[in-house]
Scaffold this motif. Structure first.
Motif, PDB file in Angstrom:
ATOM      1  N   THR A 140      15.718 -66.357  23.710  1.00  0.00           N
ATOM      2  CA  THR A 140      15.892 -65.450  24.841  1.00  0.00           C
ATOM      3  C   THR A 140      14.870 -65.792  25.904  1.00  0.00           C
ATOM      4  OG1 THR A 140      16.593 -63.698  23.327  1.00  0.00           O
ATOM      5  CG2 THR A 140      16.014 -63.035  25.556  1.00  0.00           C
ATOM      6  N   ASP A 143      13.484 -63.241  31.194  1.00  0.00           N
ATOM      7  CA  ASP A 143      14.195 -62.156  31.882  1.00  0.00           C
ATOM      8  C   ASP A 143      15.243 -61.496  30.993  1.00  0.00           C
ATOM      9  OD1 ASP A 143      16.174 -64.062  31.761  1.00  0.00           O
ATOM     10  OD2 ASP A 143      16.674 -64.002  33.895  1.00  0.00           O
ATOM     11  N   GLY A 144      15.323 -61.884  29.718  1.00  0.00           N
ATOM     12  CA  GLY A 144      16.262 -61.275  28.792  1.00  0.00           C
ATOM     13  C   GLY A 144      17.582 -62.002  28.653  1.00  0.00           C
ATOM     14  N   THR A 145      17.794 -63.084  29.401  1.00  0.00           N
ATOM     15  CA  THR A 145      19.035 -63.842  29.289  1.00  0.00           C
ATOM     16  C   THR A 145      19.039 -64.662  28.012  1.00  0.00           C
ATOM     17  OG1 THR A 145      19.132 -64.044  31.705  1.00  0.00           O
ATOM     18  CG2 THR A 145      20.527 -65.526  30.437  1.00  0.00           C
ATOM     19  N   ASN A 167      21.541 -51.198  26.973  1.00  0.00           N
ATOM     20  CA  ASN A 167      20.327 -51.810  27.529  1.00  0.00           C
ATOM     21  C   ASN A 167      19.592 -52.666  26.508  1.00  0.00           C
ATOM     22  OD1 ASN A 167      20.428 -48.872  29.190  1.00  0.00           O
ATOM     23  ND2 ASN A 167      20.194 -50.732  30.421  1.00  0.00           N
ATOM     24  N   GLY A 168      20.340 -53.150  25.537  1.00  0.00           N
ATOM     25  CA  GLY A 168      19.811 -54.142  24.612  1.00  0.00           C
ATOM     26  C   GLY A 168      20.348 -55.505  24.970  1.00  0.00           C
ATOM     27  N   TYR A 169      20.123 -56.472  24.083  1.00  0.00           N
ATOM     28  CA  TYR A 169      20.618 -57.808  24.365  1.00  0.00           C
ATOM     29  C   TYR A 169      21.190 -58.486  23.118  1.00  0.00           C
ATOM     30  CZ  TYR A 169      16.168 -59.374  22.335  1.00  0.00           C
ATOM     31  OH  TYR A 169      15.098 -59.605  21.497  1.00  0.00           O
ATOM     32  N   ARG A 170      21.267 -57.754  22.017  1.00  0.00           N
ATOM     33  CA  ARG A 170      21.851 -58.309  20.799  1.00  0.00           C
ATOM     34  C   ARG A 170      23.158 -57.592  20.462  1.00  0.00           C
ATOM     35  NH1 ARG A 170      18.265 -61.474  17.838  1.00  0.00           N
ATOM     36  NH2 ARG A 170      16.103 -61.378  18.519  1.00  0.00           N
ATOM     37  N   TYR A 215      23.423 -54.424  30.218  1.00  0.00           N
ATOM     38  CA  TYR A 215      22.739 -55.447  29.442  1.00  0.00           C
ATOM     39  C   TYR A 215      21.255 -55.461  29.787  1.00  0.00           C
ATOM     40  CZ  TYR A 215      21.457 -60.034  27.609  1.00  0.00           C
ATOM     41  OH  TYR A 215      20.841 -61.059  26.930  1.00  0.00           O
ATOM     42  N   SER A 216      20.402 -55.324  28.787  1.00  0.00           N
ATOM     43  CA  SER A 216      18.952 -55.404  28.901  1.00  0.00           C
ATOM     44  C   SER A 216      18.414 -54.322  29.852  1.00  0.00           C
ATOM     45  CB  SER A 216      18.522 -56.805  29.345  1.00  0.00           C
ATOM     46  OG  SER A 216      17.151 -57.002  29.160  1.00  0.00           O
ATOM     47  N   TYR A 239      17.667 -55.881  34.386  1.00  0.00           N
ATOM     48  CA  TYR A 239      18.191 -57.246  34.359  1.00  0.00           C
ATOM     49  C   TYR A 239      19.006 -57.492  35.617  1.00  0.00           C
ATOM     50  CZ  TYR A 239      20.557 -61.433  32.593  1.00  0.00           C
ATOM     51  OH  TYR A 239      21.039 -62.712  32.433  1.00  0.00           O
ATOM     52  N   GLY A 295      24.097 -56.954  34.035  1.00  0.00           N
ATOM     53  CA  GLY A 295      22.837 -56.238  34.136  1.00  0.00           C
ATOM     54  C   GLY A 295      22.944 -55.066  35.091  1.00  0.00           C
TER      55      GLY A 295
END
Length: 557
Positions: free
Chosen positions: A155, A158-160, A248-251, A312-313, A316, A331
């Protein structure tokens, strides 16, 4: 999935008559294989090649365009893909990346672990899965090499999600190429669910009102889940396209958005569903655009819908397409200068990355990476014009709706003059070997981030569609202060456009029929000229306009 690397030119080889394939072949795929065997020079055939068909287009006159991936002694050939253009088993031309037939050993000198270590020196230690490697033939350069393709996932700051590919020379461990392309994998952490699978729910299509952030009040296709007694943001009329909230997570994939009364969003960010309304609306309009304009039934032309994950995230300021999970993530922006990235041109842009992956599969590096980005800008803009929503007036600016404070220069990219963009990096013109553009040499241009060297193709498309006409709000006397001479690189201020509809048909034809994974700008020019000839006739005004538009964005040789 095809590995990505820096692009070479795609050579277009003509054959006056070609050689006829066997008369008893029954399908476009088998005929194309026969054509390859009968035309080894034009197709770069070696004794150890095999081919897998990836796509077929058949014209009304019976001309067949068969896209193929190549293996050599069982190994994938990076840059070995080609399109065979033939009619009744007779070769017309080929679109081929590879420079010559392959003749090399497939026995590595270094181990896979050594290749993983060499790539890891560049990637660092912040990876979240065990690195993977596999042997390939790297044929994007004039001298093919045996290489390991090494994949690291992690990752970014920036969370991408990042899926970093490295081509490592299997003889000495040198890094031949590297690229980061999340379209080739799944979101980090995505995996199989645990527990007992539920029974198949009983659902029926429904229609409900939505109140969006950007598109205003819209009508959404949804479904009622009678098993759960809830409405779901799933569009059964468009391949079960659906919208999830990733919290607001990324998984993972997030959770399907549901509602009790089939009324969605309130038009403001304090309702998390409002952004989802924009996403659902944008997905629907993009699906309808491709169906109406090109007869394409979904992103892969198989009638299957994708899904979008909103929220997302945290903070973001981006959105992306991930071809591995056949999904898109949006985002929320930073809340101070940028709103959620769910405007219709951005959605059309990102979804079009999926169309590119399903057709030419342009590598996300070098000039082909720029053409990949430009395709998404072009088609995202055409989606915006197709929707023609007064709340999102169509224009040739990318992402202008997402900025909280409207301004003439608040946008991500300007197709009509790339250098006008906020980054001041994109060149307006294609540099030549001897003449830079905006101080950028051709060598530097080939190594630019795809978001920057995409500008030349955007510029070409604008001039092809509209001509040397300055958009309203950017003419002389405005802060941009542009005149026709500022839009062309060769002084042709009288350049006349052929209209958006014809221009997009030419670009789509070139993308799906002539582009290969490594098409560069020189090859894109040839491909679009050929596409215009196919659609409107050799020597037609439209074909001449393509040539004139490329001349207008090119520096003198």
């Amino acid at each position: 999935m095809s590995p990505l690397a820096k692009a070479l030119s795609v050579a277009i080889f003509m054959s006056a008559a070609g050689h006829a394939a066997a008369a008893d072949t029954a399908t476009p795929a088998t005929r194309a294989l026969g054509v390859i065997r009968s035309n080894p020079a034009a197709t770069r055939l070696s004794a150890y090649d095999n081919f897998q068909v990836r796509g077929v287009i058949v014209d009304r006159d019976g001309t067949e365009h068969v896209r193929m991936d190549r293996t050599y002694q069982g190994l994938p050939v990076v840059g070995g893909d080609l399109v065979v253009h033939s009619k009744a088993g007779v070769l017309k031309r080929t679109s081929v990346t590879q420079a010559a037939p392959l003749n090399l050993s497939v026995t590595p000198t270094i181990t896979a672990q050594s290749a993983i270590t060499a790539a890891g020196v560049q990637f660092g230690t912040k990876f979240d899965t065990v690195p993977k490697s596999g042997l390939v033939v790297y044929a994007r350069t004039a001298k093919p090499k045996l290489a390991y393709e090494v994949l690291y996932t992690g990752t970014k700051a920036d969370g991408t999600p990042t899926r970093m590919h490295y081509y490592v020379d299997a003889a000495n461990g040198a890094i031949l190429e590297k690229f980061d392309d999340i379209e080739t994998g799944t979101l980090p952490g995505t995996g199989a669910q645990t527990g007992t699978p539920p029974t198949t729910p009983v659902t029926t299509p429904a229609i409900g009102p939505g109140n969006s952030l950007f598109a205003g009040n819209v009508t959404l296709n949804t479904q009622f889940n009678a098993t759960r007694h809830i409405y779901e943001l799933t569009d059964t009329t468009r391949g079960n396209t659906h919208i999830n909230d990733i919290g607001n997570g990324y998984r993972g994939a997030g959770t399907l958005i549901v509602d009790a009364d089939n009324k969605w969003g309130n038009g403001a960010t304090n309702d998390r569903v409002s952004a989802a309304v924009d996403a659902a609306y944008g997905f629907a309009k993009t699906w309808d655009f491709y169906k109406t304009a090109f007869g394409r039934n979904g992103i892969r032309n198989d009638g299957v819908g994708a899904y979008g994950a909103v929220h997302y995230s945290v903070n973001y300021v981006n959105a992306f397409w991930n071809n591995g999970c056949f999904c898109m993530s949006f985002g929320d922006g930073n809340g101070t200068t940028v709103r959620p990235l769910v405007s219709i041109d951005i959605i059309g842009h990102e979804v079009s990355h999926g169309v590119t992956a399903a057709t030419a599969n342009l590598v996300y590096s070098g000039e082909s990476g720029g053409l990949n980005e430009a395709t998404s800008d072009i088609m995202g803009t055409m989606v915006e014009f197709f929707a023609n929503n007064p709340n999102q007036p169509p224009n040739y600016l990318i992402g202008d709706e997402i900025f909280i404070t409207p301004a003439w220069n608040n946008y991500i990219r300007a197709m009509f003059k790339p250098r006008l963009g906020p980054d001041k990096t994109s060149p307006d013109c294609l540099p030549s070997a001897t003449t830079p553009s905006n101080g950028i040499t051709y060598q530097n241009f080939t190594m630019m981030d795809p978001h920057y060297n995409s500008g030349v193709a955007n510029h070409f498309f604008y001039l092809l569609a509209e001509g040397a006409v300055v958009p309203a709000g950017y003419e002389a006397g405005t802060p941009a202060n542009l005149g026709p001479s500022n839009l062309v690189c060769n002084g042709n201020v009288g350049l006349v456009g052929i209209g958006r509809d014809k221009a997009m048909q030419i670009w789509y034809r070139a993308l799906t029929t002539y582009f290969t994974s490594s098409t560069n700008y020189a090859a894109a020019r040839v491909a679009t000229v050929n596409a215009a000839g196919d659609l409107f006739g050799a020597g037609s005004a439209e074909q001449n306009a393509v040539t004139a538009a490329w001349d207008a964005v090119s520096m003198s040789p």
